[in-house]
Write a protein that holds these residues in place. Sequence first.
Motif, PDB file in Angstrom:
ATOM      1  N   ARG A 112       0.629  -1.288  -0.186  1.00 12.52           N
ATOM      2  CA  ARG A 112      -0.542   0.172   0.151  1.00 12.52           C
ATOM      3  C   ARG A 112       0.318   1.379   0.118  1.00 12.52           C
ATOM      4  NH1 ARG A 112      -2.560   3.515   4.358  1.00 12.52           N
ATOM      5  NH2 ARG A 112      -4.521   4.251   3.477  1.00 12.52           N
ATOM      6  N   ALA A 113       1.346   1.387   1.217  1.00 22.11           N
ATOM      7  CA  ALA A 113       3.364   2.460   0.872  1.00 22.11           C
ATOM      8  C   ALA A 113       3.424   2.651  -0.211  1.00 22.11           C
ATOM      9  CB  ALA A 113       3.583   2.081   2.032  1.00 22.11           C
ATOM     10  N   ALA A 119       2.176   6.011  -6.932  1.00 11.71           N
ATOM     11  CA  ALA A 119       0.851   7.410  -7.837  1.00 11.71           C
ATOM     12  C   ALA A 119       1.039   9.387  -7.391  1.00 11.71           C
ATOM     13  CB  ALA A 119      -0.925   6.359  -6.940  1.00 11.71           C
ATOM     14  N   CYS A 120       1.088   9.109  -6.076  1.00 11.82           N
ATOM     15  CA  CYS A 120       2.318  10.464  -5.774  1.00 11.82           C
ATOM     16  C   CYS A 120       3.416  11.026  -6.683  1.00 11.82           C
ATOM     17  CB  CYS A 120       2.517  10.685  -4.083  1.00 11.82           C
ATOM     18  SG  CYS A 120       1.754  10.441  -2.840  1.00 11.82           S
ATOM     19  N   SER A 196      -8.370  10.332  -2.710  1.00 13.58           N
ATOM     20  CA  SER A 196      -8.941  10.781  -3.756  1.00 13.58           C
ATOM     21  C   SER A 196      -9.096   9.936  -5.085  1.00 13.58           C
ATOM     22  CB  SER A 196      -8.481  12.079  -3.892  1.00 13.58           C
ATOM     23  OG  SER A 196      -7.055  11.738  -4.891  1.00 13.58           O
ATOM     24  N   PRO A 197      -9.896  10.695  -6.154  1.00 13.41           N
ATOM     25  CA  PRO A 197      -9.331   9.752  -7.732  1.00 13.41           C
ATOM     26  C   PRO A 197      -7.899   9.663  -7.935  1.00 13.41           C
ATOM     27  CG  PRO A 197     -11.046  11.136  -7.813  1.00 13.41           C
ATOM     28  CD  PRO A 197     -10.602  11.468  -6.113  1.00 13.41           C
ATOM     29  N   LEU A 198      -6.831  10.522  -7.383  1.00 15.95           N
ATOM     30  CA  LEU A 198      -5.404  10.430  -8.000  1.00 15.95           C
ATOM     31  C   LEU A 198      -4.961   9.369  -7.597  1.00 15.95           C
ATOM     32  CD1 LEU A 198      -4.780  14.222  -7.823  1.00 15.95           C
ATOM     33  CD2 LEU A 198      -5.209  13.601  -9.676  1.00 15.95           C
ATOM     34  N   MET A 199      -5.435   9.055  -5.967  1.00 15.40           N
ATOM     35  CA  MET A 199      -5.151   7.252  -5.807  1.00 15.40           C
ATOM     36  C   MET A 199      -5.402   6.076  -6.733  1.00 15.40           C
ATOM     37  SD  MET A 199      -2.389   7.795  -3.540  1.00 15.40           S
ATOM     38  CE  MET A 199      -1.913   9.123  -4.003  1.00 15.40           C
TER      39      MET A 199
END
Length: 291
Positions: A112-113, A119-120, A196-199
């Motif tokens: 997850r991390a 994604a960031c 958020s959708p960005l993830m």
Amino acid sequence: MKAYVFPGQGAQFSGMGKDLYENNLKAKEYFTRANDVLDFKITDVMFEGSEEELKQTKITQPAIFLHSVIIALTSEDFRPDAVAGHSLGELSALVANGTLAFEDGLKLVLKRALAMQKACEMNPSTMAAVLGLEDSIVEDVCRSVHDEVVTPANYNSPGQIVISGTHKGIEIASEKLKEKGAKRVIPLAVGGAFHSPLMRPAHDELEEAIHETHFNKPVCPIYQNVDARPYEDVQSIKQNLIAQLTAPVKWAQSVANMINEGNDYFVECGPGKVLQGLIKKIDKSVSTESL
């Protein structure tokens, strides 16, 4: 009835877990197993690392998970009627209530991390805390920002919502929220727009890992972030955990539902006392403590 709650990212501090490691043989065994699973000595960073080292996502999330879970698993008094976790803390809660084995939970936390970090980097983004406005006003303002991503991410307590989105989206929304009467809008020092959708890229990556992991029937319900409702069905728990990365954390609603269903004593497992503070803002009448 007693509920146990588990914190998310941001509660870390240098030296976390060191007392447990040094004074509890069972805890030391868990930390040693964690070093083996992760293939690096996270204990060195947790016990002696700098603030900057602890802020690395691949360190922060496993470190908070380990501190929280090991406190629960080594406590003689750990008998939950219900559990809940804030964001990352949901995975800690799932190990504590027997849904996930310790090693499986840790592996999922690391995946997850790393997926969130990736994604960031793909979509530079951020978050901000909004104080002193009703939920509906914050939601309306987020919807009013066009051509940018901005959305409620954490419903922490009445009058405290965290919003998540692109840098431009957060900037526009922050100005509008101040115009609407927000007491403060505080930019957060985070790596990206969590929940958020960005993830979405992280969501897709974690979905595969969750489906490959064995889940047991829990010993008590978990109130999950996506809809604040209690679950004991394994398939539902999996789907909610997958959805969590791109959906808001409904913490205030979760705590309210737990109280309404008879949980009047909350025990925070992990570093800090952030969740106790939020719970008291939600309902001053309940009792809280740290494990």
